[in-house]
Scaffold this motif. Structure first.
Motif, PDB file in Angstrom:
ATOM      1  N   LEU A  77       7.083   1.179  13.181  1.00  0.00           N
ATOM      2  CA  LEU A  77       6.184   0.295  12.436  1.00  0.00           C
ATOM      3  C   LEU A  77       6.575   0.271  10.965  1.00  0.00           C
ATOM      4  O   LEU A  77       6.618  -0.782  10.338  1.00  0.00           O
ATOM      5  CB  LEU A  77       4.739   0.787  12.578  1.00  0.00           C
ATOM      6  N   GLY A  78       6.878   1.444  10.415  1.00  0.00           N
ATOM      7  CA  GLY A  78       7.141   1.541   8.984  1.00  0.00           C
ATOM      8  C   GLY A  78       8.390   0.800   8.560  1.00  0.00           C
ATOM      9  O   GLY A  78       8.453   0.274   7.457  1.00  0.00           O
ATOM     10  N   GLY A  79       9.391   0.752   9.420  1.00  0.00           N
ATOM     11  CA  GLY A  79      10.639   0.110   9.015  1.00  0.00           C
ATOM     12  C   GLY A  79      10.783  -1.295   9.555  1.00  0.00           C
ATOM     13  O   GLY A  79      11.876  -1.845   9.558  1.00  0.00           O
ATOM     14  N   LYS A  80       9.657  -1.870  10.033  1.00  0.00           N
ATOM     15  CA  LYS A  80       9.736  -3.139  10.777  1.00  0.00           C
ATOM     16  C   LYS A  80      10.462  -4.233   9.996  1.00  0.00           C
ATOM     17  O   LYS A  80      11.429  -4.828  10.477  1.00  0.00           O
ATOM     18  CB  LYS A  80       8.325  -3.604  11.127  1.00  0.00           C
ATOM     19  N   THR A  81       9.996  -4.489   8.752  1.00  0.00           N
ATOM     20  CA  THR A  81      10.563  -5.603   7.983  1.00  0.00           C
ATOM     21  C   THR A  81      12.059  -5.434   7.830  1.00  0.00           C
ATOM     22  O   THR A  81      12.841  -6.352   8.077  1.00  0.00           O
ATOM     23  CB  THR A  81       9.901  -5.648   6.598  1.00  0.00           C
ATOM     24  N   GLU A  82      12.445  -4.214   7.431  1.00  0.00           N
ATOM     25  CA  GLU A  82      13.868  -3.984   7.181  1.00  0.00           C
ATOM     26  C   GLU A  82      14.679  -4.045   8.471  1.00  0.00           C
ATOM     27  O   GLU A  82      15.816  -4.511   8.478  1.00  0.00           O
ATOM     28  CB  GLU A  82      14.041  -2.622   6.511  1.00  0.00           C
ATOM     29  N   LEU A  83      14.053  -3.585   9.564  1.00  0.00           N
ATOM     30  CA  LEU A  83      14.744  -3.599  10.855  1.00  0.00           C
ATOM     31  C   LEU A  83      15.102  -5.041  11.225  1.00  0.00           C
ATOM     32  O   LEU A  83      16.229  -5.330  11.625  1.00  0.00           O
ATOM     33  CB  LEU A  83      13.839  -2.983  11.919  1.00  0.00           C
ATOM     34  N   PHE A  84      14.147  -5.968  11.031  1.00  0.00           N
ATOM     35  CA  PHE A  84      14.420  -7.351  11.391  1.00  0.00           C
ATOM     36  C   PHE A  84      15.412  -7.994  10.433  1.00  0.00           C
ATOM     37  O   PHE A  84      16.084  -8.948  10.786  1.00  0.00           O
ATOM     38  CB  PHE A  84      13.114  -8.155  11.450  1.00  0.00           C
ATOM     39  N   SER A 115       8.248   5.300   2.883  1.00  0.00           N
ATOM     40  CA  SER A 115       7.780   4.944   1.536  1.00  0.00           C
ATOM     41  C   SER A 115       8.944   4.503   0.674  1.00  0.00           C
ATOM     42  O   SER A 115       8.848   3.504  -0.053  1.00  0.00           O
ATOM     43  CB  SER A 115       7.091   6.135   0.875  1.00  0.00           C
ATOM     44  N   ALA A 116      10.051   5.248   0.738  1.00  0.00           N
ATOM     45  CA  ALA A 116      11.213   4.899  -0.074  1.00  0.00           C
ATOM     46  C   ALA A 116      11.733   3.527   0.327  1.00  0.00           C
ATOM     47  O   ALA A 116      12.116   2.720  -0.530  1.00  0.00           O
ATOM     48  CB  ALA A 116      12.303   5.947   0.085  1.00  0.00           C
ATOM     49  N   GLY A 117      11.713   3.235   1.631  1.00  0.00           N
ATOM     50  CA  GLY A 117      12.181   1.932   2.098  1.00  0.00           C
ATOM     51  C   GLY A 117      11.317   0.813   1.529  1.00  0.00           C
ATOM     52  O   GLY A 117      11.823  -0.209   1.071  1.00  0.00           O
ATOM     53  N   ASP A 123       2.743  -5.774   3.718  1.00  0.00           N
ATOM     54  CA  ASP A 123       3.457  -5.354   4.920  1.00  0.00           C
ATOM     55  C   ASP A 123       2.496  -4.452   5.686  1.00  0.00           C
ATOM     56  O   ASP A 123       2.423  -3.258   5.467  1.00  0.00           O
ATOM     57  CB  ASP A 123       4.741  -4.614   4.524  1.00  0.00           C
ATOM     58  N   ARG A 124       1.690  -5.068   6.580  1.00  0.00           N
ATOM     59  CA  ARG A 124       0.598  -4.331   7.221  1.00  0.00           C
ATOM     60  C   ARG A 124       1.107  -3.169   8.068  1.00  0.00           C
ATOM     61  O   ARG A 124       0.543  -2.085   8.054  1.00  0.00           O
ATOM     62  CB  ARG A 124      -0.220  -5.273   8.100  1.00  0.00           C
ATOM     63  N   CYS A 125       2.217  -3.415   8.797  1.00  0.00           N
ATOM     64  CA  CYS A 125       2.740  -2.359   9.675  1.00  0.00           C
ATOM     65  C   CYS A 125       3.136  -1.146   8.846  1.00  0.00           C
ATOM     66  O   CYS A 125       2.861  -0.003   9.200  1.00  0.00           O
ATOM     67  CB  CYS A 125       3.954  -2.868  10.440  1.00  0.00           C
ATOM     68  N   CYS A 126       3.783  -1.434   7.697  1.00  0.00           N
ATOM     69  CA  CYS A 126       4.238  -0.351   6.844  1.00  0.00           C
ATOM     70  C   CYS A 126       3.041   0.420   6.292  1.00  0.00           C
ATOM     71  O   CYS A 126       3.038   1.648   6.251  1.00  0.00           O
ATOM     72  CB  CYS A 126       5.080  -0.931   5.722  1.00  0.00           C
ATOM     73  N   THR A 127       1.987  -0.317   5.890  1.00  0.00           N
ATOM     74  CA  THR A 127       0.781   0.333   5.376  1.00  0.00           C
ATOM     75  C   THR A 127       0.203   1.286   6.412  1.00  0.00           C
ATOM     76  O   THR A 127      -0.097   2.444   6.106  1.00  0.00           O
ATOM     77  CB  THR A 127      -0.279  -0.742   5.039  1.00  0.00           C
ATOM     78  N   LEU A 128       0.063   0.773   7.632  1.00  0.00           N
ATOM     79  CA  LEU A 128      -0.501   1.593   8.702  1.00  0.00           C
ATOM     80  C   LEU A 128       0.343   2.848   8.909  1.00  0.00           C
ATOM     81  O   LEU A 128      -0.176   3.970   9.011  1.00  0.00           O
ATOM     82  CB  LEU A 128      -0.533   0.771   9.993  1.00  0.00           C
ATOM     83  N   SER A 129       1.670   2.644   8.923  1.00  0.00           N
ATOM     84  CA  SER A 129       2.567   3.765   9.171  1.00  0.00           C
ATOM     85  C   SER A 129       2.444   4.821   8.067  1.00  0.00           C
ATOM     86  O   SER A 129       2.315   6.017   8.343  1.00  0.00           O
ATOM     87  CB  SER A 129       3.988   3.228   9.272  1.00  0.00           C
TER      88      SER A 129
END
Lengths: 494, 124
Positions: free
Chosen positions: A97-104, A356-358, A459-465
């Motif tokens: 979840l945390g790296g979702k944006t960057e993963l895509f 967080s760093a990502g 970035d909701r997924c990142c927030t949750l993570s």
């Protein structure tokens, strides 16, 4: 047998089945959410199993296909395994979840399915390494984990990540070679591969002075083999490149989880197969202690010089794994229990730092240099706070999990004879060194509030993570006692 | 001493081969040779395993003429382990060769030292 006792096996099966199905090439979004759901389901099922097994206070062997002991393959479930499985699956889900944006962004849309295959295989291998009761199955899943982890490093398809992967791969292969040689030697000595039978045979051999050098050689080879894979000093050189060049999800999974899987297998070897008394009498743990100590100091010293935020975090992983190996090296039940706690806390704290760093780097134009990230925490305050929680835990501030891990290690070292001074001094020195790079980095992130600019997209997924990982770090720090009791009980039942 | 070596000739050969493979994987700069060395290393382990599983005057555990007397056969597990090991080693070799091919595409060489130099030159 109550149904809940099938859950460990079903979790492993679910991971492998979904990996096979994902390789059929589904759409990127579908593949990603399948991987998230699989790890979430595994986390929930493992938690259910953990509650059941902790309440009933037993451990049991689960025979595959109901073939009896010497013929069939077994897994063994107990409180410690349940705890590891729960944390590993949960953190895997949060890393995704945390790296979702960057993963895509980093992964080609057509290859997302394959990336998720590898993530599922990593989870399967972590679960098997926690539950296995058969040493050769352990070897096979060590290899599966290695190949899948290499694939995770090279998700971002660029020259440097390929070079990092190839270095990681070859050092890992050395590790597998040594581990396999150790296993074969042990099999030649004892004639068994299932752990309960091995335990009895090893106990008989340990009394025979002619066999002891071979037993020590076998244990040493297996320790070195798994040590290479979990970046024990002096085999740590592959880690900073591999962990820092990858995409956020991969870095978090590799640093937080993959290296731990091998350490967990080492716990099984030391506690279940060889028993700590034999390990101590073979003196293998002394070497592990020295190497863990060296890694702990050297990793931190190198991290101080790093200006690249992810490389700094990767070197810190080398240092934190040093704590784990130092705990093993103490060769006492308290030391191993503290090392297990350290495995758990680092599994939360390091992914928290990487996620967080990502996020911080994403809101600062994908800069990775610390100087370029100055004041970036004001642009993404939650990620800044998450980084703070992780950093303070690494330094060992009370209330955060890292403090509890260090306390546990210190207490475990107290009856270690000659090692007391070294362990306590090393812990103190390493805490100071940790503070020397984490605190400046943290201050750097929060200093110089930039002039009001457009707020970056949420970035909701990142927030949750970030929230859940930080909650995990705090929860482990605050509930130190019950978790530690569970680990100690788990080690007794292992 | 010599008789001990002869008696343990398989184990000695396996150890020597393992050391050769190990050092080359660790030190050789050429990636293709590293893959070869890795295969030598794994084969040495299979040699050790197969030799330990062999007992003279016994045959493989395949029932042909209905004789189920276990004393006629060797333990089939080492052979099974060797097979599993070969499968693992083949897949890892295939994976590393594919990886090296990608790396060759990116840098035009399979020499790790040259790749690192090239990376420095490009400032990566």
């Amino acid at each position: 047998m109550p149904f809940v006792r099938n859950l460990p096996y079903l979790c492993i099966f679910l991971c492998m089945l979904s990996a096979i199905l994902l390789s059929l090439g589904p759409k990127a979004k579908f593949a990603y959410w399948t991987a998230v759901c699989v790890s979430a389901v595994c986390a929930a099922a493992s938690l259910l199993f953990l509650v059941h097994i902790a309440k009933s206070d037993t451990a049991f062997a689960f025979t595959m296909g109901k073939f009896p002991a010497p013929f069939g393959n077994e897994i063994k479930g107990g409180p410690l395994q349940g705890l590891f499985a729960t944390v590993f699956s949960l953190v895997m889900c949060l890393c995704l979840l945390g790296g979702k944006t960057e993963l895509f962004e980093d992964v080609d849309e057509k290859k997302m399915g394959l990336a998720c295959v590898m993530l599922c295989m990593v989870l399967a291998s972590l679960l098997v390494l926690s539950y296995t009761n058969d040493i050769f199955t352990g070897y096979v899943f060590v290899e599966i984990g290695t190949v899948a982890a290499c694939a995770l490093v090279m998700l971002k398809d660029s020259g440097p990540t390929l070079a990092a992967t190839v270095r990681y791969l070859f050092l890992s292969l050395l590790g597998s070679g040594m581990f396999l040689f150790g296993v074969v030697l042990l099999y030649a000595l004892t004639g068994h591969l299932l752990m309960p039978q091995l335990t009895a045979a090893v106990a008989a051999l340990a009394g025979d002075s002619a066999q002891r050098p071979l037993l020590a050689l076998s244990l040493g080879l297996m320790t070195a083999g798994l040590g290479v894979k979990s970046a024990m000093f002096p085999f740590h050189r592959w880690l900073p490149d591999a962990h820092s060049s990858a995409t956020t999800t991969s870095s978090a999974v590799l640093s937080g989880l993959v290296v731990k899987g091998y350490a967990v297998l080492l716990v099984l070897l030391y506690v279940r197969v060889f028993t700590l008394d034999t390990v101590r009498s073979l003196r293998v743990n002394d070497a592990v202690f020295i190497l863990g100590f060296a890694g702990m100091i050297l990793g931190s010293v190198r991290a101080i010089y790093e200006t690249h935020i992810k490389r700094m975090l990767a070197w810190s992983t080398v240092a934190q794994l040093g704590y784990v190996f130092m705990g093993f090296g103490l060769g006492t039940a308290e030391g191993v229990a503290a090392a297990c706690f350290q495995i758990l806390i680092h599994a939360f704290a390091k992914p928290l730092l990487f996620v967080s760093a990502g996020r911080l780097s994403a809101v600062s134009g994908h800069e990775k240099q610390l100087s370029a990230l100055r004041g970036s925490a004001w642009r993404a305050p939650l990620a800044g706070l998450g980084f703070g929680v992780g950093a303070l835990s690494m330094v060992g501030i009370p209330l955060f999990g890292g403090f509890a891990a260090k306390t546990g290690l210190g207490l475990g070292a107290l009856d270690g004879g000659m090692k007391v001074a070294a362990a306590l001094g090393g812990l103190a020195l390493s805490s100071v060194l940790n503070a020397l790079y984490y605190l400046p980095a943290l201050i750097n992130l929060w200093s110089e509030r930039p002039a009001e600019a457009a707020r970056p997209a949420r970035d909701r997924c990142c927030t949750l993570s970030v929230l859940l990982l930080a909650a995990g770090v705090l929860a482990l720090g605050l509930c130190f006692k019950p978790v530690m009791d569970l680990i100690v009980r788990g080690l007794e039942l292992l | 001493m010599l008789s001990l070596l002869v008696e343990n000739r398989y184990a000695v050969t396996a150890s020597v081969l393992f050391a050769v493979g190990f050092l080359h994987v660790l030190l050789h700069p050429d990636l293709i040779k590293k893959v070869l060395a890795f295969n030598i290393m794994d084969s040495s382990v299979f040699l050790l395993l197969a030799s330990r599983g062999m007992i003279a005057a016994r045959t493989a555990a395949i029932l042909t003429d209905g004789g189920a007397d276990p004393s006629r056969y060797v333990n089939p597990i080492p052979a099974g382990l060797v097979l599993t090991g070969i499968v693992v080693s083949v897949s890892v070799s295939a994976f590393s060769l594919a990886l090296i091919q990608r790396l060759y595409g990116a840098y035009g060489t399979t020499d790790m030292r040259k790749i690192l130099e090239e990376m420095k030159k490009r400032g990566e």
